[in-house]
Design a protein around this motif. Structure first.
Motif, PDB file in Angstrom:
ATOM      1  N   SER A  17       0.834  -1.209   0.000  1.00 16.07           N
ATOM      2  CA  SER A  17       0.000   0.000   0.000  1.00 16.07           C
ATOM      3  C   SER A  17       0.862   1.249   0.000  1.00 16.07           C
ATOM      4  N   THR A  35      -4.724  -3.916   4.329  1.00 15.83           N
ATOM      5  CA  THR A  35      -5.637  -3.679   3.207  1.00 15.83           C
ATOM      6  C   THR A  35      -6.591  -4.843   3.034  1.00 15.83           C
ATOM      7  N   ASP A  57      -4.470  -2.616  -5.344  1.00 16.09           N
ATOM      8  CA  ASP A  57      -3.670  -2.917  -4.150  1.00 16.09           C
ATOM      9  C   ASP A  57      -4.405  -4.010  -3.382  1.00 16.09           C
ATOM     10  N   THR A  58      -3.749  -5.144  -3.212  1.00 16.42           N
ATOM     11  CA  THR A  58      -4.434  -6.307  -2.636  1.00 16.42           C
ATOM     12  C   THR A  58      -4.029  -6.538  -1.180  1.00 16.42           C
TER      13      THR A  58
END
Ligand code: GTP
Ligand code: MG
Length: 168
Positions: A17, A35, A57-58
């Motif tokens: 992130s 996240t 963004d995982t």
């Protein structure tokens, strides 16, 4: 304008992130807030040609990794992130790399960049330059050492990926 879907993958807490937000918004995320899933968008000009990137963004957390298959199917290019301060986080990159090749099942090259984060934390560094050089040649992938905190080599990561995605 060309538009490319980029997926940022890697273990929990490695700095996915912070890397994404540094690239998209130009600021450093100091606090750790795990996240679930965030999507961003930014236009950049690479080699004089404008491109729009959709950056996903995982979550690195184990309980969400079942979604990775869906993300990989949807993505055009991949940023595989590990922390230079955590040797074990390289294992996850190796795993993700294999998963991408398995799912994409393509014969041609898949746009991938490998990123080691937290370059500014010199006293906590665990992953040495020669380890990175050996893996870069074994995997045949570009590696970047970055610091989202100091804004070191962040743009290069995404520019490299754009060039790879255009070539496909
Ligand atoms: P998940 O969302 O749980 O998968 O974690 P993540 O990979 O997104 O990690 P995140 O970007 O949230 O960063 C985790 C912690 O590391 C945060 O406190 C960040 O401020 C810190 N961090 C990330 N990148 C850097 C860096 O380049 N330098 C330093 N010093 N700290 C960093
Ligand atoms: Mg995160």
């Amino acid at each position: 304008m060309a538009q490319f879907k980029v997926v940022v993958l890697g273990a929990g807490g490695v700095g996915k992130s912070a890397l994404t937000v540094r690239f998209i918004q130009g600021v450093f995320l100091e606090n750790y807030d795990p996240t679930i899933e965030e999507e961003y968008r930014r236009s950049i000009s690479v080699d004089g040609i404008p491109t729009t990137l959709e950056v996903l963004d995982t979550a690195g957390a184990e309980q969400f990794t079942s979604l990775n298959e869906v993300y990989i199917k949807a993505g055009k290019g991949f940023v595989l992130v590990f922390s230079l301060t955590q040797e074990a986080s390289l294992k996850e990159v190796d795993h993700l790399r294999k998963q991408i090749y398995r799912i994409k099942g393509e014969s041609g090259p898949i746009p991938i960049v490998v990123v080691g984060t937290k370059l500014d934390l010199v006293n906590e560094r665990e992953v040495h330059r020669n380890t990175i050089q050996a893996l870069a040649s074994r995997w045949n992938l570009p590696f970047y050492e970055t610091s989202s905190k100091r804004n070191w080599h962040i743009t290069e990561v995404f520019e490299d990926l754009v060039r790879q995605m255009r070539a496909r």
